[in-house]
Design a protein around this motif. Sequence first.
Motif, PDB file in Angstrom:
ATOM      1  N   HIS A  42       0.833  -1.214   0.000  1.00  0.00           N
ATOM      2  CA  HIS A  42       0.000   0.000   0.000  1.00  0.00           C
ATOM      3  C   HIS A  42       0.863   1.259   0.000  1.00  0.00           C
ATOM      4  CE1 HIS A  42      -3.278   2.752   0.909  1.00  0.00           C
ATOM      5  NE2 HIS A  42      -2.573   3.189   1.939  1.00  0.00           N
ATOM      6  N   LYS A  45       2.686   1.843  -3.330  1.00  0.00           N
ATOM      7  CA  LYS A  45       1.838   1.943  -4.527  1.00  0.00           C
ATOM      8  C   LYS A  45       1.860   3.337  -5.138  1.00  0.00           C
ATOM      9  CE  LYS A  45      -2.928   1.065  -6.055  1.00  0.00           C
ATOM     10  NZ  LYS A  45      -2.545   0.110  -7.110  1.00  0.00           N
ATOM     11  N   ASP A  46       1.768   4.351  -4.302  1.00  0.00           N
ATOM     12  CA  ASP A  46       1.655   5.730  -4.780  1.00  0.00           C
ATOM     13  C   ASP A  46       2.815   6.574  -4.250  1.00  0.00           C
ATOM     14  OD1 ASP A  46      -0.874   5.373  -6.143  1.00  0.00           O
ATOM     15  OD2 ASP A  46      -1.771   5.228  -4.150  1.00  0.00           O
ATOM     16  N   PRO A  48       2.834   9.981  -2.591  1.00  0.00           N
ATOM     17  CA  PRO A  48       1.932  11.025  -2.086  1.00  0.00           C
ATOM     18  C   PRO A  48       2.521  12.430  -2.055  1.00  0.00           C
ATOM     19  CG  PRO A  48       2.757   9.661  -0.285  1.00  0.00           C
ATOM     20  CD  PRO A  48       3.188   9.003  -1.555  1.00  0.00           C
ATOM     21  N   SER A  51       4.359  13.979  -7.955  1.00  0.00           N
ATOM     22  CA  SER A  51       3.917  13.180  -9.096  1.00  0.00           C
ATOM     23  C   SER A  51       5.154  12.725  -9.863  1.00  0.00           C
ATOM     24  CB  SER A  51       2.993  13.987 -10.006  1.00  0.00           C
ATOM     25  OG  SER A  51       3.649  15.156 -10.462  1.00  0.00           O
ATOM     26  N   ASN A  73       8.378   1.438 -10.350  1.00  0.00           N
ATOM     27  CA  ASN A  73       7.059   2.044 -10.174  1.00  0.00           C
ATOM     28  C   ASN A  73       7.074   3.508 -10.597  1.00  0.00           C
ATOM     29  OD1 ASN A  73       4.336   1.946  -9.384  1.00  0.00           O
ATOM     30  ND2 ASN A  73       4.801   2.575  -7.285  1.00  0.00           N
ATOM     31  N   LYS A  77       4.891   5.054 -13.726  1.00  0.00           N
ATOM     32  CA  LYS A  77       3.870   6.083 -13.513  1.00  0.00           C
ATOM     33  C   LYS A  77       4.224   7.431 -14.119  1.00  0.00           C
ATOM     34  CE  LYS A  77       1.552   3.949  -9.664  1.00  0.00           C
ATOM     35  NZ  LYS A  77       0.951   4.113  -8.333  1.00  0.00           N
ATOM     36  N   ASN A 128       2.916  -3.812  -7.466  1.00  0.00           N
ATOM     37  CA  ASN A 128       3.102  -2.428  -7.905  1.00  0.00           C
ATOM     38  C   ASN A 128       3.857  -2.344  -9.217  1.00  0.00           C
ATOM     39  OD1 ASN A 128       1.749  -1.372  -5.676  1.00  0.00           O
ATOM     40  ND2 ASN A 128       3.615  -1.324  -4.426  1.00  0.00           N
TER      41      ASN A 128
END
Length: 469
Positions: A42, A45-46, A48, A51, A73, A77, A128
């Motif tokens: 979790h 994954k991103d 925060p 970007s 990852n 992205k 991921n």
Amino acid sequence: MKIHFCGAAGTTTGSQHLLEVNGARILLDCGMYQGRREEALHINKDFPYFSPESIDAVILSHAHIDHSGNLPNLTKKGFRGNIYATNATRDLCQIMLADAAHIQEHDCKFINKMNKRNGVKAPEVTPNYTKQDAEMCMRAFVCIEYGRRMIVADGVTLTFYDAGHILGAAQIVLDIVDREDGGKKKRLLFSGDVGRGDNELLRDPEPVEDVDIVLMESTYGGRFHESPSRADDEFCDAIRSALAQGGSIYIPAFAVERTQQLLYILNKAYNDGKLPRVPVYVDSPMAVNATEIFRLHPECFNKDVYHFLFTEGQPFHFEQVRLIRTVTESQALNRMKGQAIVISASGMCEAGRILHHLANNIENPKNTILFVGYCATNTLGRKIVDGWKEVPILGKTYSVKAGVMEMDSFSGHADHNELLGYFDRISGPKSHVILVHGEKEASEALASALRQKVASPVSVPVRGDVIVV
């Protein structure tokens, strides 16, 4: 100039520090947070705090997954800039990032299986990134060697200095003309992970001069290694003592750096007649691949290993050593006759082929399990070291009847006093010191010691903090 602390601040994992200067956004490391399976998936994954497509460049200190592991990852992205690293770091990342993808795929299958078995209604967990994402990421790497200067952004010049931690590990030095601060020249040092010095294979961490801003790890703040960094004789004594019990020796060892250290020490010991010539098996696909990469990078070796390479031959290969690749060969080790030394990953006994060797051999009192690295709390390795009489391995419970030995001399991290010595060798005003990559207590212990040395502010940020320097 601002530094955003996006990981490994208040903790020792997930190194990510974002530098904003002259309109550019430069990410120092892009590490993976490592913890419980679902929590780690979790968190990783991103991104925060930024970007991925907004990042102009990544500068990577070294290949350990907590510093490099989320790079695939990032590129997946939207990141399209360069990833700057040493040649050895790039080569290690090629195998380590693919392995990290494989582990994620395995973990996701396990989580989904357990959720289904327990009747948990939850969306299916996915990795991921995949092995293909890891391969695509490698295309962004731009390699430069220690001491070579390269412009990486407007007014920002990068130089790598040897960190003495693992093969290719670097201290990151940025010479900056801060146009937002009247063109003031600033030199920022990010230590990455600092080696202990006097390593069997690698050079000592290089001193860096004229530093204004020190961004420094603090993993072992307030903690001290029991043994000196070079303890070859102690290791050989442990091997002889274990062999005297009549059984084999099983060494859980990290695939990168630790395994190669052990092979070099054993090679020298056999050549010098210090040990009986029992066979040595390296049973870890990752360790086998990493050993091949070590052979390709003599530029990283200290003078002793470099000299050995050109006078005695390969440091990591000798008559008694066998590199195990296939599952069939690995399984055969548990049916072998006679004594042997088996080196297998993982170092904390949390995964890999070492689990099968322990399951087959931990109940034989003639055998010895020799730990040569730190085992974290709650890991199988820690339970064995702490003297548990019974331990769970691969879903079954086994009695610990084999002998257990532990050495801490092989740690790749400088301890409290060694970190202070490293700091003292950095010259310049050191007008701002920032401690990262440490649990709160460790960072604060090192900060307290540093505040007695310098009048400059010593900051201990946590994830999400921003400091203007």
